[in-house]
Every structure is written in C-alpha cells, then in structure tokens.
Design a protein around this motif. Sequence first.
Motif: not given
Ligand code: NAD
Length: 288
Positions: A38, A19, A124, A97, A102, A240
């Motif tokens: 990141d 995302m 989410s 998530e 967070k 997702i």
């Molecule tokens: P992901 O696992 O692809 O990416 C998460 C990233 O966060 C990773 O690159 C990780 O290294 C980084 N990270 C973790 N801890 C960290 C920190 N302390 N500081 C900086 N970076 C950190 O996850 P995603 O699918 O991109 O989801 C991210 C958020 O978006 C979540 O809250 C998820 O619920 C939400 N979301 C996801 C989707 C989906 O379809 N995947 C859709 C809408 C919302």
Amino acid sequence: MESNGTEIRRVGVVGAGTMGSGIAQVAAQSGFDVVLVDISSAALAKGLATIAKSLERLVAKGKLTAEASAAAQAKLASAGEIEALAGCDLVVEAVVEKFEVKRQVLLALDKALPPHAILATNTSSISITRLAAVTARPERVIGMHFMNPVPLMQLVEIIRGLQTSDETCDAVFAMTRKLARTPVEVNDAPGFVSNRVLMPMINEAIFCLYESVGEASAIDEVMKLGMNHPMGPLALADLIGLDVCLDILRVLEEGFGDPKYRPCPLLVKMVDAGYLGRKSGRGFYAYG
Ligand code: NAD
C-alpha cells in the motif's frame, strides 16, 4: 525454479484496504506466499491489523486452528513499493475505484513484474479491456472481482477483457478454486453482472430515504423481511463504502450514457461530508 504461465506460487496484492486485506488473507490462508503493498503506511498497518483480527476471530469460532492461523501470518509480507512484487506470478490490484489511479498502478506493475505474471484487477465496474490496454500484456490482464467481506464470501466474478487469453482465464479459474472460492465467468461491461444489478438497487434505496419514503431502518427491514436479503441495502452500502458505491454508479452512468444510473444527491452529499460508511464510523448508520 521459475514458474511458467499457469503456475501461481507467489501472489501480490496492491491496496491494503477493505478488499486488499481480505484478498491477501485468503491467499495466505490457502498457502500462497503473499506480499501486500500500500502507498500509505497507515493503511498498510490497518490492513495487517484487520487480517490479524480476522484470523483470531476464525480461530475463536473454531473455523481455523491456531497453527493454520500462524502459518497464514508467516506467509504474509508487506511493503510500501510496487517493486517489492517483482517475484510474483499473479498480482491483484485493489486500489481505489478511479481509472487514473489504477492506470498508474498497472503501468508500474507491468514494468516491475516478469513477463509471465498475470495482472488481475478487483475493480467493481471499470472496463477490463480499458485497464488491460494500459499494459504491454493485455492478454494477461483479467478481472478477479472478490466480494466483501472476502474471508466469508464464496463468489469471485471473473471478467474477461476483449484480449484476455484462454491460458490466463484457466490459470485464474484454477487459482480461485485453490482459494476455496467459486469462480463465475462473465464478459466485460460496466459493472459486470454483480454491480449492474446491485448498485441500482442500493441507489433506489437511497432515493427512498432522500424522498422520505421511509427511515433507513424501515427501508432495510422491508428488504430483509420482505425479500429475504440477509442485509438491507443501506447497511450493505455502509459495508461496501459509500465512496465506492458512488464511484461505481458514476462508471455505470458514464459507461451506458443512461440517466437511470444517476447517483442519488444524498449519496453525493454524504461522500462529500466524509460519511463513507463503516470504514469512517458513519454512513446511513453510526458505528462505534
Ligand atoms: P479502500 O478505500 O478500502 O482501499 C483502497 C486502498 O488502496 C487504500 O488503502 C489506499 O491507501 C490504497 N491505494 C490508493 N492508491 C494506491 C497506490 N497508488 N498504490 C498502492 N495503494 C494505493 O477500497 P476497497 O473498498 O478495498 O476497494 C478497492 C477496490 O476493490 C476498488 O476497485 C473497489 O471498487 C473494489 N471492490 C470493493 C468492494 C467493497 O465492497 N468495498 C467489493 C468488491 C470490489
């Protein structure tokens, strides 16, 4: 010149995963200065590569000029620490998530950012009110829930926490429109509207597979051809991320205290095995 509360120029994104990379790309394409952060340098490199590939594809399809693609790339900076976001007017956090992760990120952002800055979360399902309470600026915290894949999807679900101010909400609506997206406002409740409706459907599709009601491809075909869904629920779960689906279902189950949101044991098992969907190369389907 210092920006006031409603003027957003510099945008930060925390988390360069599925995302965060998409959000950073869309913001850069819309002319904002963007800093993508990141904690993992490998994830950051992968996120930047994903953006470059996505821009290339848009150029190849004739949806973006080569100049606009180069301009977007030039607007994009990256960093390993949250302190690099000190000059941002709005930051969208898109880390995993998990409330505790967070919470730590929001605490660090609250400390690093100027008082006028808005903290948006792409969560989410986690309560915006609860996340806002971590900070000393709950009136400037809001849910900005982008859809996956961000460069292609129109909707941004805007979630107001109990203390979110009208000024914050207005600024985020205006910002979303500048990103050429459509904001829809909802209130704070587990899973909001999108995932409260979507995740039980995905979970039920996984139960159908678990109970051998149908093969994965049959379940997806039924929903595609029968319900006119552009993707079947199992293919969508793979897109997702199965870990993300599991995390959301757990938030729904805990938030409502209702067993109807109980994650299917097959989903739990697949996440335990590291079968996370497209991002790991294997989920309900195999990816090259
Ligand atoms: P992901 O696992 O692809 O990416 C998460 C990233 O966060 C990773 O690159 C990780 O290294 C980084 N990270 C973790 N801890 C960290 C920190 N302390 N500081 C900086 N970076 C950190 O996850 P995603 O699918 O991109 O989801 C991210 C958020 O978006 C979540 O809250 C998820 O619920 C939400 N979301 C996801 C989707 C989906 O379809 N995947 C859709 C809408 C919302």
